[in-house]
Every structure is written in C-alpha cells, then in structure tokens.
Design an enzyme around this catalytic site. Structure first.
Site, short mmCIF file in Angstrom:
data_model
loop_
_atom_site.label_atom_id
_atom_site.label_comp_id
_atom_site.label_asym_id
_atom_site.label_seq_id
_atom_site.Cartn_x
_atom_site.Cartn_y
_atom_site.Cartn_z
CE LYS A 54 37.15 -23.26 -11.73
NZ LYS A 54 36.87 -24.61 -11.66
CB SER A 311 32.72 -18.14 -15.67
OG SER A 311 33.84 -18.05 -16.71
#
Length: 523
Positions: A54, A311
């Site tokens: 992110k 992720s």
C-alpha cells in the site's frame, strides 16, 4: 488500449514509488509447486517496509500533490495497510495527515500507523468497517479542507500499485500463465491488470476475494457496481462494501476472471506460505495464494507458471490460533466427524480399529445415552477422498457418521460444547493425562484404558505441543478405588486427579444445588 489505458500505462512507468518502496522479490514456492504440479512464484509485497504494497500508491499520490494541497494536510480512510503507507509518506514528506481507521482494525496496524507517522499523523477510530471510516473521513475532509488520499479509487494510487505488475514482468520474462491478485476496492488489481495487459496481453490476470467481502466479483458479474450490506472482517485488508468507480471500469476492461475463497481456504494458504517462506501473511495477504490453488484444482492445470501477489503481513498475533485451527480443514488435511457408536463393550475398540494408522487431532465425548455414544472426532487425512473412505469404513461397522468438515456451526462452536452434566455419569472420576504427542500415541492410550471402567467423558485436541493433554472421566465404583489406583500406576502416563476441581463440580457434575453453590464459592 484506449487513451485512458495509455495514460495509466504512462503513470505506472513514471510512478515515484522507490523513494519509499523496494522492488520486492519474486520467490519460488517449492513445496506448494510440487503439491500443485505447477511452478508457483510469490510476489513478496509482505516484505515492504510497512509489510504491505500500500505504500506504493499512497506515496505516489502524495508526492505529486502541489504545495497548497500539502499545506492543507491530507486525510485517508483505511483498515490499516493504506494507513501505514500514508503515515510513512507523511513522515517522509513532512505533510500533516489525519487517518481514519475502523474500530475493528487490528491493533498491530493501529500501533504501526502511530509509530510510523509520529507527530505528523493523527489517528481517528470510527465505525466498524472501512465504509464507515470512509464516511467519517469525508465529513472531516469537508470540515477542514483536507486533501483526500483515497486507498484505491485514484489514478496516482492505482499507478503506484501498478508498479507491482511492472516488476513481475521484469522479473519473469518467460512463459507465464496467470497472475493472481487480492482484491478489496480494486486499486492493486486494476493497476496490475492495466499494465500487464498493455505489455503482455496473453498473461491472465485473475482477482481473488473472500466470499464474505466479494464486492468486485459481484460487480463484474452484474456489470455494475454493487454495494454489499455487510462484509466479513477476517480478511480485514480487503473488507470493502463497494469498489471504486475508476477501479471497476479498469477491471471490467482488463481482468480475465474473479475467484472467491472461504475462510478455511485462506487459513490453509497462510500455512502454505509459512511452509515455503517461514513468514506469516495476513489473511488478505494470502488471498491470492488461496485463489491460485482453487484455480488449479478447478482447471486441472499442470506444468504452468503462476504468480500470486502476497500482499501483506500485518497479522494480529491473537488470530494465529484461529488460523491454525482452520488451516488443516481448509486444506482437507483434517476431517471432522460426528460418529455414533453403540454404548456397549467392544464398540469403542472397533472404532479405534477403523481409524487404523490415522492420527486423531480431536476427540470429544460425554456419556448421555444408555444405547448410543456420540463422538466428535477430528482425523488427519490426505484429502477429501481419504476422508470419504474413512466415513465409508465407519458405516461398514454399523456406525452412524456425519461429516462436519464444512459445517461452520460445528467448527466454530459445537466442537467446544460437547459435554455437560449427565445423570448417567455415576461414580465418575476425572483425570488429566499427559502423553508424548507422536503419531498413534493417542490411540495407544485409548487401547490401554481398562475395559472394566466405563469411559464417561473424553476430551482431546492436538495443540501442536510436544506433549498432548487428555481429560478423561471414568466410572469407578468406590469399592474399586484401590484397584483403580494400581491401574493408574501401571498405565505409565503422568496424571492428575481433577475430581474435586470446583469448575468440574459446578459445570459437569450431577450434584445437589447446595453442592454446586459450594463449588461456585470455591471458584
């Protein structure tokens, strides 16, 4: 590719992410590859400085803000990982940031945001989901004039996330069947898909969501954005009720397929990543791996190269016990059964003989019927076919069998509720036993229990320790207590008499009300 696609491609190629991010590894997963018969590669975004991809999009958005926007300060809503990216960017760029996080965000993420951002970041906890936190962020933005750093529906954010796809193609120039990408609001999926389809259109891009938070899958199926009423929070990093306008349009154009996986499959994928890397991804971080496995099974895929984006790794420590509990079931390496056997001598031994060389992972029983005994049993298996064969073997012995491996009520609650008071448990003595946790050790213990004393209670669960602990109730008449003591001495297992335990007397013993009151006072 239209003008919008070319603009996004240009944005990805010129994204400024490497001032804070690193080019993450594309690591082989040898154990998973062998098991699936395909070459599996993991894109290790869990190795980023904030343990998530992110920071790419957050920094790329904020570094492109003009001086006036920076001076006003920024605001973001996030379940945690985007918040950490914004906090890092704010600290690096000297920009004041307000970050709204749902009250359900894992504490590890809340603490990390505060630690990363320092004095430049204020954390506000609001609502029970990302959508409610987003609504509060919108209110604060309107009140104070902050600049919004959206977690997914922004071209600069999408371009920053798209650098993950750029790296994958640079790191692996050979044949590549598919890239699997976790999906919440769609920022990572849209960025990766747009870039990959512009450069190597033959490579499939497949999004993966939790069945409890599948807004993108449902939106693409309906060909319009769908808003969910509720989302499950286990995979909190992708718990989004509605995908973005921009991300939906990009995914509709470039994404090949969507896969939804359940909680057990996610837990099994977390264990798979740990087996190959010795790291523990968060549930959203393991989504792509779970989807890859489901895709291989559904399509009978062999000898292909597959990439899964791992992720993030912002896992709350207190979730690990749940993950371990459900991973074996998710991988079909544990089967759960309710088995009914006759309440008579010899039937229990026949039950053990059916198990053969299988290791028990759980065994719960409480006497409650003079005719039948109902057992809750966990058995380690090699897959669905083996568990089905075991069920057939139980039935061949005349035992009733109910497969509970897919029963959420049983897995979450009923397994812990086998027991209670029983008027049939007369002269019950309660003992805890320790035994070495080795294959077959529990069955050997069961085989040594003396046939003259009826088993009225039994509880065991494999906890992964080097020694197992069993709680056993045996019906021993007072006249046979001395004989029973000699039996215990020859059994050879460390044990402790819990018959006077006040909690046992209160919750499990059929006793006069006054006796239960005394037990309650003792607790």
């Amino acid at each position: 590719m239209g003008d919008d696609g070319l603009d996004l491609l240009r944005r990805v190629l010129t994204a400024r992410v490497y001032e804070v991010a690193r080019e993450s590894e594309l690591d082989p997963a040898p154990a998973l590859s062998r098991r699936l018969g395909n070459r599996v590669l993991l894109k290790r975004e869990d190795n980023q400085p904030v343990f998530s991809f992110k920071l790419r999009g957050a920094y790329n958005k904020m570094v492109h803000l003009d001086a006036l926007a920076r001076a006003r300060g920024v605001i973001a809503a996030s379940a945690g990982n985007h918040a950490q990216g914004v906090a890092l960017a704010a600290a690096r760029l000297g920009v004041r940031a307000t970050i709204v996080m749902p009250q359900t965000a894992p504490q590890v993420k809340v603490d990390a945001v505060r630690a990363i951002g320092g004095t430049t970041v204020e954390v506000v906890l609001a609502g029970d989901s990302y959508s409610e936190a987003q609504a509060e962020a919108a209110r604060l933005q309107a009140e104070h004039g902050y600049t919004l750093v959206h977690p997914f529906d922004d071209p600069d954010v999408i371009a920053g996330q798209g650098t993950v796809g750029m790296e994958i193609l640079r790191q692996h120039a050979g044949p590549l069947h598919a890239i699997f990408v976790p999906v919440g609001g769609g920022g990572l999926l849209s960025g990766v898909a747009a870039f990959v389809k512009a450069v190597r259109p033959e490579v499939k891009v497949i999004g993966v969501q939790s069945t409890a938070a599948n807004a993108m899958a449902r939106s693409l199926a309906a060909d319009e954005r769908v808003q969910l009423d509720e989302v499950g929070l286990f995979a909190d990093g992708t718990a989004v009720k509605q995908v973005g306008v921009l991300t939906f349009a990009i995914c509709r154009q470039f994404v090949d397929d969507m896969i939804c996986v359940d909680t057990d499959a996610i837990c099994a994928a977390i264990k798979d990543v740990f087996a190959d890397t010795r790291t523990v991804p968060e549930p959203s971080g393991a989504l792509a791996i779970a989807g890859l496995k489901q895709y291989v099974a559904a399509h009978g895929l062999k000898d292909q190269t597959l990439v899964a984006v791992c992720s993030g790794a912002n896992m709350n420590f207190d979730r690990l016990s749940f993950v371990a509990e459900r991973a074996e079931v998710g991988e079909r390496r544990e089967a759960l059964f309710a088995v009914t056997i006759p309440e008579e001598r010899g039937s229990f031994r026949r039950f053990c003989e059916v198990l053969g060389g299988h290791s028990l992972t759980e065994f719960n029983y409480r006497i409650g019927d003079t005719r039948e005994a109902h057992l809750f049993v966990g058995v380690r298996t090699g897959g669905r076919e083996e568990s089905e064969a075991l069920a057939r073997a139980f039935r061949a012995q005349g035992f009733g069998v109910l497969d509970l491996s897919d029963d959420e009520l049983a897995k979450l609650h009923l397994r812990h509720m086998v027991g209670g008071r029983s008027p049939l448990a007369q002269d019950e003595r309660l003992y805890r036993f320790d035994f070495p946790e080795r294959p077959g050790a529990l069955l050997r213990f069961l085989a040594q229990l003396h046939p003259d004393w009826n088993v009225s209670l039994f509880h065991y669960r494999n906890q992964g320790a080097d020694h197992g602990q069993i709680l056993v109730g045996l019906q021993v008449p007072p006249a046979e207590r001395a004989l029973f003591a000699r039996f215990l001495a020859t059994l050879g297992y460390p044990h402790r008499d819990e018959s006077a335990n006040p909690a046992y007397r209160l919750l499990l013993c059929e006793a006069p009300a006054g006796t239960r009151a005394e037990a309650l006072r003792a607790i």
